[in-house]
Design a protein around this motif. Structure first.
Motif, PDB file in Angstrom:
ATOM      1  N   HIS A  10       0.844  -1.205   0.000  1.00 30.06           N
ATOM      2  CA  HIS A  10       0.000   0.000   0.000  1.00 30.06           C
ATOM      3  C   HIS A  10       0.878   1.254   0.000  1.00 30.06           C
ATOM      4  N   THR A  11       1.872   1.268   0.864  1.00 32.10           N
ATOM      5  CA  THR A  11       2.779   2.415   0.961  1.00 32.10           C
ATOM      6  C   THR A  11       3.554   2.603  -0.333  1.00 32.10           C
ATOM      7  N   TRP A  12       4.044   1.518  -0.909  1.00 33.95           N
ATOM      8  CA  TRP A  12       4.789   1.608  -2.158  1.00 33.95           C
ATOM      9  C   TRP A  12       3.912   2.179  -3.263  1.00 33.95           C
ATOM     10  N   MET A  13       2.675   1.715  -3.363  1.00 35.91           N
ATOM     11  CA  MET A  13       1.776   2.199  -4.409  1.00 35.91           C
ATOM     12  C   MET A  13       1.486   3.685  -4.249  1.00 35.91           C
ATOM     13  N   LEU A  14       1.281   4.132  -3.010  1.00 33.44           N
ATOM     14  CA  LEU A  14       1.060   5.562  -2.771  1.00 33.44           C
ATOM     15  C   LEU A  14       2.293   6.379  -3.148  1.00 33.44           C
ATOM     16  N   CYS A  15       3.462   5.886  -2.784  1.00 32.65           N
ATOM     17  CA  CYS A  15       4.712   6.586  -3.121  1.00 32.65           C
ATOM     18  C   CYS A  15       4.918   6.651  -4.629  1.00 32.65           C
ATOM     19  N   GLN A  16       4.661   5.564  -5.306  1.00 33.29           N
ATOM     20  CA  GLN A  16       4.819   5.535  -6.753  1.00 33.29           C
ATOM     21  C   GLN A  16       3.819   6.481  -7.415  1.00 33.29           C
ATOM     22  N   ALA A  17       2.587   6.491  -6.933  1.00 28.55           N
ATOM     23  CA  ALA A  17       1.576   7.404  -7.478  1.00 28.55           C
ATOM     24  C   ALA A  17       1.992   8.853  -7.259  1.00 28.55           C
ATOM     25  N   SER A  18       2.557   9.143  -6.097  1.00 28.90           N
ATOM     26  CA  SER A  18       3.045  10.484  -5.797  1.00 28.90           C
ATOM     27  C   SER A  18       4.156  10.892  -6.760  1.00 28.90           C
ATOM     28  N   TYR A  19       5.050   9.969  -7.047  1.00 31.14           N
ATOM     29  CA  TYR A  19       6.127  10.218  -8.005  1.00 31.14           C
ATOM     30  C   TYR A  19       5.545  10.588  -9.368  1.00 31.14           C
ATOM     31  N   TYR A  20       4.568   9.827  -9.822  1.00 32.97           N
ATOM     32  CA  TYR A  20       3.968  10.099 -11.122  1.00 32.97           C
ATOM     33  C   TYR A  20       3.266  11.456 -11.139  1.00 32.97           C
ATOM     34  N   ILE A  21       2.617  11.813 -10.048  1.00 32.21           N
ATOM     35  CA  ILE A  21       1.980  13.132  -9.969  1.00 32.21           C
ATOM     36  C   ILE A  21       3.043  14.226 -10.054  1.00 32.21           C
ATOM     37  N   GLU A  22       4.109  14.062  -9.296  1.00 28.21           N
ATOM     38  CA  GLU A  22       5.163  15.080  -9.264  1.00 28.21           C
ATOM     39  C   GLU A  22       5.792  15.285 -10.635  1.00 28.21           C
ATOM     40  N   TYR A  23       5.922  14.213 -11.397  1.00 28.41           N
ATOM     41  CA  TYR A  23       6.556  14.298 -12.707  1.00 28.41           C
ATOM     42  C   TYR A  23       5.533  14.348 -13.843  1.00 28.41           C
ATOM     43  N   MET A  24       4.344  14.854 -13.525  1.00 28.05           N
ATOM     44  CA  MET A  24       3.302  15.151 -14.502  1.00 28.05           C
ATOM     45  C   MET A  24       2.935  13.952 -15.384  1.00 28.05           C
ATOM     46  N   GLN A  25       2.747  12.810 -14.742  1.00 28.15           N
ATOM     47  CA  GLN A  25       2.298  11.605 -15.435  1.00 28.15           C
ATOM     48  C   GLN A  25       1.003  11.125 -14.765  1.00 28.15           C
ATOM     49  N   PRO A  26      -0.053  11.944 -14.864  1.00 31.57           N
ATOM     50  CA  PRO A  26      -1.268  11.629 -14.113  1.00 31.57           C
ATOM     51  C   PRO A  26      -1.943  10.321 -14.497  1.00 31.57           C
ATOM     52  N   LYS A  27      -1.853   9.909 -15.761  1.00 28.07           N
ATOM     53  CA  LYS A  27      -2.524   8.667 -16.158  1.00 28.07           C
ATOM     54  C   LYS A  27      -1.938   7.458 -15.428  1.00 28.07           C
ATOM     55  N   LYS A  28      -0.619   7.441 -15.265  1.00 30.70           N
ATOM     56  CA  LYS A  28       0.015   6.346 -14.522  1.00 30.70           C
ATOM     57  C   LYS A  28      -0.390   6.404 -13.054  1.00 30.70           C
ATOM     58  N   SER A  29      -0.439   7.603 -12.513  1.00 34.18           N
ATOM     59  CA  SER A  29      -0.839   7.772 -11.122  1.00 34.18           C
ATOM     60  C   SER A  29      -2.284   7.324 -10.918  1.00 34.18           C
ATOM     61  N   ALA A  72      -4.535  14.021  -9.163  1.00 32.08           N
ATOM     62  CA  ALA A  72      -4.157  13.375 -10.424  1.00 32.08           C
ATOM     63  C   ALA A  72      -5.222  13.632 -11.493  1.00 32.08           C
ATOM     64  N   TYR A  73      -6.484  13.524 -11.123  1.00 32.13           N
ATOM     65  CA  TYR A  73      -7.560  13.822 -12.078  1.00 32.13           C
ATOM     66  C   TYR A  73      -7.500  15.284 -12.512  1.00 32.13           C
ATOM     67  N   LEU A  74      -7.178  16.171 -11.605  1.00 35.95           N
ATOM     68  CA  LEU A  74      -7.035  17.583 -11.946  1.00 35.95           C
ATOM     69  C   LEU A  74      -5.933  17.758 -12.987  1.00 35.95           C
ATOM     70  N   GLN A  75      -4.794  17.108 -12.771  1.00 36.31           N
ATOM     71  CA  GLN A  75      -3.689  17.172 -13.745  1.00 36.31           C
ATOM     72  C   GLN A  75      -4.103  16.612 -15.107  1.00 36.31           C
ATOM     73  N   ALA A  76      -4.955  15.597 -15.087  1.00 36.12           N
ATOM     74  CA  ALA A  76      -5.373  14.924 -16.320  1.00 36.12           C
ATOM     75  C   ALA A  76      -6.555  15.626 -16.997  1.00 36.12           C
ATOM     76  N   GLU A  77      -6.902  16.822 -16.507  1.00 34.16           N
ATOM     77  CA  GLU A  77      -8.009  17.595 -17.085  1.00 34.16           C
ATOM     78  C   GLU A  77      -9.340  16.850 -16.990  1.00 34.16           C
ATOM     79  N   GLN A  78      -9.558  16.201 -15.840  1.00 33.46           N
ATOM     80  CA  GLN A  78     -10.815  15.493 -15.586  1.00 33.46           C
ATOM     81  C   GLN A  78     -11.455  16.100 -14.331  1.00 33.46           C
ATOM     82  N   PRO A  79     -12.002  17.318 -14.447  1.00 34.94           N
ATOM     83  CA  PRO A  79     -12.500  18.007 -13.258  1.00 34.94           C
ATOM     84  C   PRO A  79     -13.655  17.302 -12.554  1.00 34.94           C
TER      85      PRO A  79
END
Length: 97
Positions: free
Chosen positions: A6-25, A49-56
């Motif tokens: 669970h922690t790893w998945m959250l960390c990985q999702a955070s990484y993708y958000i930080e590096y503007m890869q919202p679909k992966k997150s 992540a949805y905000l970054q992906a233009e899915q308001p």
């Protein structure tokens, strides 16, 4: 679900958000949502992540779920900012169509 995974998945999702890869997150966070449907951290990150992906619309839904599952008295300033940005994007989209 095991806590380390669970922690790893959250960390990985955070990484993708930080590096503007919202679909992966979003893919990771939606999987987490199905396994831990009452975890407010998942909804907070998913909303951004949805905000970054233009899915308001999806961003607002995730933000509302965050507010539903977060403990009373929690700091909700970040989610309110995300909701504000999502509402603004939604309105701009409606005007341009």
């Amino acid at each position: 679900m095991e806590k380390p995974l669970h922690t790893w998945m959250l960390c990985q999702a955070s990484y993708y958000i930080e590096y503007m890869q919202p679909k992966k997150s979003i893919a990771l966070l939606e999987a987490l949502e199905s396994m831990t449907p009452e975890d407010p951290d998942v909804y907070r990150m998913l909303s951004y992540a949805y905000l970054q992906a233009e899915q308001p619309e999806d961003s607002l839904r995730a933000a509302d779920n965050f507010l539903r599952y977060t403990p009373p008295g929690s700091d909700v300033r970040a989610i309110n900012w995300i909701k504000g940005r999502a509402l603004l994007k939604k309105r701009k989209s409606a005007v341009s169509n």
